[in-house]
Design an enzyme around this catalytic site. Structure first.
Site, PDB file in Angstrom:
ATOM      1  N   GLN A 159      87.355 -54.898-112.082  1.00 48.36           N
ATOM      2  CA  GLN A 159      87.275 -55.198-110.437  1.00 48.36           C
ATOM      3  C   GLN A 159      87.366 -56.364-110.006  1.00 48.36           C
ATOM      4  O   GLN A 159      88.091 -56.565-108.272  1.00 48.36           O
ATOM      5  CB  GLN A 159      85.389 -55.538-111.151  1.00 48.36           C
TER       6      GLN A 159
ATOM      7  N   VAL B 209      83.836 -55.318-101.207  1.00 49.40           N
ATOM      8  CA  VAL B 209      84.144 -54.780-102.399  1.00 49.40           C
ATOM      9  C   VAL B 209      83.981 -56.046-103.106  1.00 49.40           C
ATOM     10  O   VAL B 209      83.963 -57.878-102.980  1.00 49.40           O
ATOM     11  CB  VAL B 209      85.542 -55.088-102.808  1.00 49.40           C
ATOM     12  N   ALA B 210      82.564 -56.842-104.125  1.00 48.93           N
ATOM     13  CA  ALA B 210      82.053 -57.543-104.716  1.00 48.93           C
ATOM     14  C   ALA B 210      83.396 -58.312-105.897  1.00 48.93           C
ATOM     15  O   ALA B 210      84.496 -57.613-105.963  1.00 48.93           O
ATOM     16  CB  ALA B 210      80.871 -57.148-106.072  1.00 48.93           C
TER      17      ALA B 210
ATOM     18  N   SER C  24      79.758 -57.927-109.170  1.00 46.12           N
ATOM     19  CA  SER C  24      78.769 -56.590-109.088  1.00 46.12           C
ATOM     20  C   SER C  24      78.389 -55.323-110.034  1.00 46.12           C
ATOM     21  O   SER C  24      77.960 -56.175-111.516  1.00 46.12           O
ATOM     22  CB  SER C  24      80.692 -55.187-108.862  1.00 46.12           C
TER      23      SER C  24
ATOM     24  N   HIS D 260      78.695 -52.436-110.669  1.00 51.04           N
ATOM     25  CA  HIS D 260      79.087 -51.430-111.357  1.00 51.04           C
ATOM     26  C   HIS D 260      79.395 -52.613-112.755  1.00 51.04           C
ATOM     27  O   HIS D 260      79.614 -51.931-114.024  1.00 51.04           O
ATOM     28  CB  HIS D 260      80.723 -51.517-110.997  1.00 51.04           C
TER      29      HIS D 260
ATOM     30  N   ASP E 118      78.435 -45.050-106.289  1.00 54.37           N
ATOM     31  CA  ASP E 118      78.526 -44.581-105.774  1.00 54.37           C
ATOM     32  C   ASP E 118      78.551 -43.320-105.264  1.00 54.37           C
ATOM     33  O   ASP E 118      79.548 -42.690-106.271  1.00 54.37           O
ATOM     34  CB  ASP E 118      80.559 -45.513-105.494  1.00 54.37           C
TER      35      ASP E 118
ATOM     36  N   GLU F  21      75.234 -50.114 -97.071  1.00 59.59           N
ATOM     37  CA  GLU F  21      76.011 -48.931 -97.660  1.00 59.59           C
ATOM     38  C   GLU F  21      75.101 -48.301 -98.499  1.00 59.59           C
ATOM     39  O   GLU F  21      74.297 -48.177 -99.604  1.00 59.59           O
ATOM     40  CB  GLU F  21      77.158 -49.850 -98.964  1.00 59.59           C
TER      41      GLU F  21
ATOM     42  N   HIS G 206      75.519 -46.712-101.816  1.00 58.65           N
ATOM     43  CA  HIS G 206      75.631 -47.607-103.816  1.00 58.65           C
ATOM     44  C   HIS G 206      74.050 -47.500-103.650  1.00 58.65           C
ATOM     45  O   HIS G 206      73.502 -48.057-103.526  1.00 58.65           O
ATOM     46  CB  HIS G 206      76.515 -49.477-103.040  1.00 58.65           C
TER      47      HIS G 206
END
Length: 288
Positions: free
Chosen positions: A156, A186-187, A192, A194, A201, A249, A252
């Site tokens: 990340q 982008v976090a 994030s 993720h 995604d 998004e 996502h």
């Protein structure tokens, strides 16, 4: 003869007096009956008026009660169903955003499971529902594909730093503004989903660009309509950026469990709203 005439006259006078008396008695009786009847009619009329007034009052009271019940029902209906307090700390509802960031040591230990030959991983606890969703999509003739899943902290950091660099080069922004702009796409590390293995995604196999064109594909339309059945939500929906702090998004997806996914989707809420958390704010408002 004289006596006979006198007796006859007296008799006629007596009959006349009797008849007059009888007429007076009859008139009195009739008058009394009329008075009694009039009194009865008046009492009956008053009773009916009282009954009518009571019926009207009861009707108005019923209407007021029904209106109150309708209003209460409407207010209850208008009040969104949010996550129960006992649910908010569950792993599948963990909130990660710019106002609820993690430092590296805060990131939970995630037991991941690999999805396919591409090597994408997710929290092992969501695998069963994720596989069921993809099987259902394929059964309906759809073919969505994963392009990102679990990310380690270093991954990340790398993605975020690379995005800052691209924004600086492409848009001529200084590093500070470029960092703000980059974070809308982008976090930042620690913000994030993720990084907790609950986000993916997912793009159409016929259109792989990460842009708004995704929402026009049949694969994405299927996911937007059906993903909640398997515990997933479109995490950053259209016109909710001021709440999520992230741009729209349409690729996502976030796992929140089937019950929460159903309630969030049916009410058009974000995870922030469902958990009763503060909005993050417009992600671009601080860009100069």
């Amino acid at each position: 003869m004289s006596d006979i005439r006198q007796r006859r006259r007296r008799s006629r006078r007596n009959i006349k007096r009797i008849r007059q008396r009888n007429r007076r008695v009859l008139l009195s009786v009739v008058l009394l009956c009329f008075i009694v009847w009039a009194g009865f009619v008046n009492v009956s009329k008053q009773k009916k008026e009282q009954e009518a007034e009571q019926a009207y009052a009861e009707q108005q009271e019923k209407k007021a009660r029904e209106a109150k019940e309708v209003k209460a029902g409407k207010e209850e209906k208008d009040e969104p169903v949010l996550a129960a307090e006992s649910e908010k700390n569950k792993w599948y509802l963990k909130l990660v955003n710019a106002k609820n960031p993690m430092i590296q040591t805060d990131v939970p230990e995630v037991e991941t499971e690999t999805l396919d030959s591409e090597g994408y991983q997710v929290d092992a606890r969501i695998m069963k529902d994720l596989e069921a969703m993809f099987e259902a999509a394929r059964a309906d003739g759809r073919s969505p594909m994963i392009c990102s899943a679990f990310r380690a902290w270093d991954t990340q950091v790398s993605l975020y730093q690379n995005k800052i660099g691209r924004v600086m080069n492409e848009e001529g922004l200084n590093e500070e503004d470029a960092a703000i702009k980059a974070a809308t796409v982008v976090a930042k590390p620690g913000t994030s989903e993720h990084q907790i293995g609950l986000a993916l995604d997912i793009v159409s196999s016929e259109y792989t660009n990460l842009d708004e064109g995704q929402m026009e594909t049949e694969d994405q339309k299927w996911l937007m309509e059906n993903s909640w059945k398997y515990g997933f939500i479109l995490r950053y929906p259209l016109d909710k950026s001021d709440i999520t702090g992230v741009i729209f998004e349409p690729w996502h997806y976030r796992y929140v469990g089937k019950k929460a996914a159903k309630e969030i989707t049916e009410q058009n809420l974000t995870l922030e709203e469902y958990l009763g958390e503060e909005p993050v704010g417009d992600p671009t408002e601080n860009i100069k």
